[in-house]
Design a protein around this motif. Structure first.
Motif, PDB file in Angstrom:
ATOM      1  N   LEU A   1       0.629  -1.041  -0.012  1.00 39.23           N
ATOM      2  CA  LEU A   1      -0.040   0.016  -0.001  1.00 39.23           C
ATOM      3  C   LEU A   1       0.827   1.244  -0.222  1.00 39.23           C
ATOM      4  CD1 LEU A   1      -2.736   1.458   0.218  1.00 39.23           C
ATOM      5  CD2 LEU A   1      -2.847   1.161   2.360  1.00 39.23           C
ATOM      6  N   TYR A   2       1.174   1.967  -1.096  1.00 37.81           N
ATOM      7  CA  TYR A   2       2.039   2.897  -1.269  1.00 37.81           C
ATOM      8  C   TYR A   2       1.330   4.301  -1.486  1.00 37.81           C
ATOM      9  CZ  TYR A   2       6.275   4.651  -3.668  1.00 37.81           C
ATOM     10  OH  TYR A   2       7.544   5.486  -4.251  1.00 37.81           O
ATOM     11  N   SER A   3       1.970   5.052  -0.416  1.00 38.89           N
ATOM     12  CA  SER A   3       1.744   6.458  -0.277  1.00 38.89           C
ATOM     13  C   SER A   3       2.822   7.237  -0.973  1.00 38.89           C
ATOM     14  CB  SER A   3       1.586   6.961   1.457  1.00 38.89           C
ATOM     15  OG  SER A   3       0.517   5.895   1.827  1.00 38.89           O
ATOM     16  N   HIS A   4       2.308   7.955  -1.924  1.00 40.72           N
ATOM     17  CA  HIS A   4       3.405   8.710  -3.004  1.00 40.72           C
ATOM     18  C   HIS A   4       3.935   9.969  -2.342  1.00 40.72           C
ATOM     19  CE1 HIS A   4       0.678  11.585  -4.313  1.00 40.72           C
ATOM     20  NE2 HIS A   4      -0.158  10.645  -4.721  1.00 40.72           N
TER      21      HIS A   4
ATOM     22  N   GLY B   1       5.689   4.387   2.585  1.00 46.80           N
ATOM     23  CA  GLY B   1       5.460   5.805   2.637  1.00 46.80           C
ATOM     24  C   GLY B   1       6.669   6.573   1.979  1.00 46.80           C
ATOM     25  N   GLN B   2       6.696   7.417   0.986  1.00 43.32           N
ATOM     26  CA  GLN B   2       7.560   8.071   0.426  1.00 43.32           C
ATOM     27  C   GLN B   2       7.666   9.693   0.841  1.00 43.32           C
ATOM     28  OE1 GLN B   2       7.457   8.300  -3.799  1.00 43.32           O
ATOM     29  NE2 GLN B   2       9.564   9.221  -3.864  1.00 43.32           N
ATOM     30  N   SER B   3       8.734  10.080   1.500  1.00 38.00           N
ATOM     31  CA  SER B   3       8.690  11.355   1.767  1.00 38.00           C
ATOM     32  C   SER B   3       7.398  11.906   2.740  1.00 38.00           C
ATOM     33  CB  SER B   3       8.728  12.223   0.638  1.00 38.00           C
ATOM     34  OG  SER B   3       8.973  13.508   1.042  1.00 38.00           O
TER      35      SER B   3
ATOM     36  N   THR C   1       1.334   6.933   6.272  1.00 34.89           N
ATOM     37  CA  THR C   1       1.764   5.600   6.542  1.00 34.89           C
ATOM     38  C   THR C   1       1.908   5.248   7.917  1.00 34.89           C
ATOM     39  OG1 THR C   1       3.012   5.423   4.260  1.00 34.89           O
ATOM     40  CG2 THR C   1       3.865   3.866   6.030  1.00 34.89           C
ATOM     41  N   LEU C   2       2.669   5.893   8.560  1.00 33.46           N
ATOM     42  CA  LEU C   2       2.823   5.609  10.223  1.00 33.46           C
ATOM     43  C   LEU C   2       1.552   5.905  10.848  1.00 33.46           C
ATOM     44  CD1 LEU C   2       6.630   7.039  10.742  1.00 33.46           C
ATOM     45  CD2 LEU C   2       5.568   4.687  10.573  1.00 33.46           C
ATOM     46  N   GLU C   3       0.770   6.687  10.544  1.00 35.31           N
ATOM     47  CA  GLU C   3      -0.561   6.698  11.419  1.00 35.31           C
ATOM     48  C   GLU C   3      -1.217   5.701  11.275  1.00 35.31           C
ATOM     49  OE1 GLU C   3      -3.934   8.656  13.290  1.00 35.31           O
ATOM     50  OE2 GLU C   3      -1.736   9.439  13.056  1.00 35.31           O
ATOM     51  N   LEU C   4      -1.376   5.011  10.217  1.00 32.48           N
ATOM     52  CA  LEU C   4      -2.057   3.958   9.690  1.00 32.48           C
ATOM     53  C   LEU C   4      -1.426   2.543  10.528  1.00 32.48           C
ATOM     54  CD1 LEU C   4      -4.509   2.412   8.712  1.00 32.48           C
ATOM     55  CD2 LEU C   4      -3.174   2.048   6.509  1.00 32.48           C
ATOM     56  N   ALA C   5      -0.094   2.677  10.397  1.00 29.96           N
ATOM     57  CA  ALA C   5       0.720   1.623  11.059  1.00 29.96           C
ATOM     58  C   ALA C   5       0.837   1.337  12.344  1.00 29.96           C
ATOM     59  CB  ALA C   5       2.389   1.761  10.558  1.00 29.96           C
TER      60      ALA C   5
ATOM     61  N   ARG D   1       2.163  -6.503   8.379  1.00 28.66           N
ATOM     62  CA  ARG D   1       3.360  -7.390   8.174  1.00 28.66           C
ATOM     63  C   ARG D   1       4.622  -6.467   8.189  1.00 28.66           C
ATOM     64  NH1 ARG D   1       2.562 -12.382   5.579  1.00 28.66           N
ATOM     65  NH2 ARG D   1       4.637 -13.424   5.395  1.00 28.66           N
ATOM     66  N   ALA D   2       4.874  -5.071   7.594  1.00 31.47           N
ATOM     67  CA  ALA D   2       5.957  -4.580   7.507  1.00 31.47           C
ATOM     68  C   ALA D   2       5.797  -3.098   7.175  1.00 31.47           C
ATOM     69  CB  ALA D   2       7.045  -5.244   6.751  1.00 31.47           C
ATOM     70  N   VAL D   3       6.640  -2.384   7.411  1.00 34.24           N
ATOM     71  CA  VAL D   3       6.680  -0.890   7.009  1.00 34.24           C
ATOM     72  C   VAL D   3       7.873  -0.402   6.034  1.00 34.24           C
ATOM     73  CG1 VAL D   3       6.509   1.323   7.791  1.00 34.24           C
ATOM     74  CG2 VAL D   3       4.923  -0.004   8.671  1.00 34.24           C
ATOM     75  N   ILE D   4       7.674   0.144   4.991  1.00 35.43           N
ATOM     76  CA  ILE D   4       9.003   0.588   4.220  1.00 35.43           C
ATOM     77  C   ILE D   4       8.746   2.294   4.365  1.00 35.43           C
ATOM     78  CG2 ILE D   4      10.221   0.752   2.129  1.00 35.43           C
ATOM     79  CD1 ILE D   4       8.824  -1.991   1.324  1.00 35.43           C
ATOM     80  N   LEU D   5       9.823   2.919   4.788  1.00 39.08           N
ATOM     81  CA  LEU D   5       9.842   4.141   4.864  1.00 39.08           C
ATOM     82  C   LEU D   5      10.953   4.894   3.562  1.00 39.08           C
ATOM     83  CD1 LEU D   5       9.520   5.117   8.512  1.00 39.08           C
ATOM     84  CD2 LEU D   5       7.821   5.027   6.879  1.00 39.08           C
ATOM     85  N   HIS D   6      10.513   5.805   2.735  1.00 41.55           N
ATOM     86  CA  HIS D   6      11.475   6.159   1.767  1.00 41.55           C
ATOM     87  C   HIS D   6      11.564   7.510   2.027  1.00 41.55           C
ATOM     88  CE1 HIS D   6      11.922   6.086  -2.901  1.00 41.55           C
ATOM     89  NE2 HIS D   6      12.565   7.099  -2.425  1.00 41.55           N
TER      90      HIS D   6
END
Length: 393
Positions: free
Chosen positions: A67-70, A140-142, A148-152, A159-164
């Motif tokens: 689930l990508y937040s640009h 979550g990008q930038s 992203t973190l609000e939902l996480a 499963r996991a989180v990626i922060l770009h």
């Protein structure tokens, strides 16, 4: 005022929504869709009443969904090809969406609207596509690191989180404040310690929009750290161009796929938890390609807590250290009274210099000017969004 600084949607939007006359399906205009990519374009209604555009890329062999937040200054038209390539090369389903006021989404962007936007996208994954929480990875990008973190923090079985190229908070992009103020937005620095799942952080060392220190500090505050990717020489808008970007993501997805699904929260508190980490994670070396899964016993003191304290010393801790140092210094001074007055004067001088350095108005003004230039030129963006800006310049 916060929205003015934080949100910079492409104007005009990079795409339109077209409806196929034969199938009745929506599609995004002005993009070339590969034959082997299966894309659904949807309109979702958020709890704040906005209608946002989302796209879901199906990968027949995928077991996980991204689930990508640009980032800022981007929309689905600009991100379409990146999303398609990520779905293909990482072997994942991918849901991307436009924030309120971005692309062809209605409304106007705000912090609370982006939270409602990602929640609508998440619900669509659950209700329309039957995707389970434990099979979702949030990316979550930038500025997208905010929603992203609000939902996480509200999904204990994620499963996991990626922060770009993530931000510590909106205000900290503008100025390196040491505390969180009530009017700040996207307070990621306070939320990241609450995330229970493995977290991968990716950041360029030469990022001139969101300083590299943001990603590094967020990684230090993670409970479940995965080997970070610090791209040497990488800027804010070009990390996808580096070979190690895709290579490291593949390694992360592969490691995450091997993890068992998380059990409910009450069970997690009384049993060992699987944590993804890297053999050299503490050194921040991204050249090590060895995957490692470490079992941490929650009943024992976690090394991550030490990392967290080390990564973000509180004002109280700094004051205590300073107090201890002062007390020790005082005892030494009492043994050598002849030097006491000179040492005291030097200490005061040093304090004055430090205070002058911190309070120097020119440095603060320059920092705000730089942020203004960045927001006006590229904002928090991705590679493709620079093309239009460069042409206009």
């Amino acid at each position: 005022m916060a929205a003015k600084f934080a949100f910079y949607p492409p104007n005009p939007p990079s795409y339109n929504i077209l409806v196929d006359e034969e199938t009745g399906k929506m599609r995004i205009s002005d993009v070339h869709q590969r034959d082997d990519v299966d894309v659904d374009v949807l309109k979702l209604t958020t709890k704040r009443g906005n209608e946002i555009v989302a796209m879901y890329i199906k990968n027949a062999s995928a077991s996980l969904t991204l689930l990508y937040s640009h980032g800022n200054a981007a929309d689905l038209g600009l991100m379409f090809h990146i999303f398609s390539e990520l779905s293909l090369h990482l072997n994942v389903n991918l849901m991307g969406y436009d924030y309120s006021g971005y692309g062809q989404s209605s409304g106007k962007a705000s912090e609370q609207d982006t939270y409602a936007d990602i929640e609508a996208a998440y619900k669509c994954l659950e209700e329309t596509y039957g995707v389970k929480e434990e099979d979702i990875i949030l990316y979550g990008q930038s500025v997208g690191s905010g929603p992203t973190l609000e939902l996480a923090v509200r999904l204990p079985q994620l499963r996991a989180v990626i922060l770009h190229s993530p931000i510590l908070s909106g205000l900290r992009v503008m100025y390196p404040v040491k505390r969180t103020f009530w009017f700040d937005i996207y307070k990621n620095i306070d939320k990241i310690p609450l995330v229970e799942c493995p977290v991968l952080v990716i950041h360029g060392t030469e990022d001139d929009v969101v300083d590299f220190s943001h990603g590094k500090q967020l990684w230090e505050l993670c409970k479940e750290k995965y080997e970070p990717l610090w791209i040497k020489g990488g800027n804010h808008c070009n990390l996808e161009l580096y070979p190690e970007y895709l290579r490291h993501l593949r390694k992360f997805i592969s490691a995450i796929e091997k993890l068992p699904r998380l059990r409910n929260v009450s069970e997690q508190k009384t049993t060992d938890e699987v944590v993804v980490a890297a053999e050299s994670s503490s050194s921040g070396n991204n050249t090590n390609t060895t995957e490692q899964v470490i079992i941490l016993d929650k009943s024992r003191p976690s090394t991550d807590l030490k990392e967290k304290d080390k990564g973000r010393p509180s004002i109280g801790q700094r004051s205590e250290k300073s107090r201890l140092s002062t007390d020790s210094s005082s005892r030494e001074k009492s043994r050598s009274s002849t030097d006491k007055r000179d040492k005291s004067r030097k200490s005061v001088d040093r304090s004055g210099k430090a205070r002058n350095s911190v309070d120097q108005p020119d440095r603060a003004r320059n920092s705000f000017d730089r942020l203004g230039d960045m927001v006006r030129s590229v904002g928090f963006c991705n590679v493709d969004c620079l093309k239009q800006t460069a042409a206009e310049a």
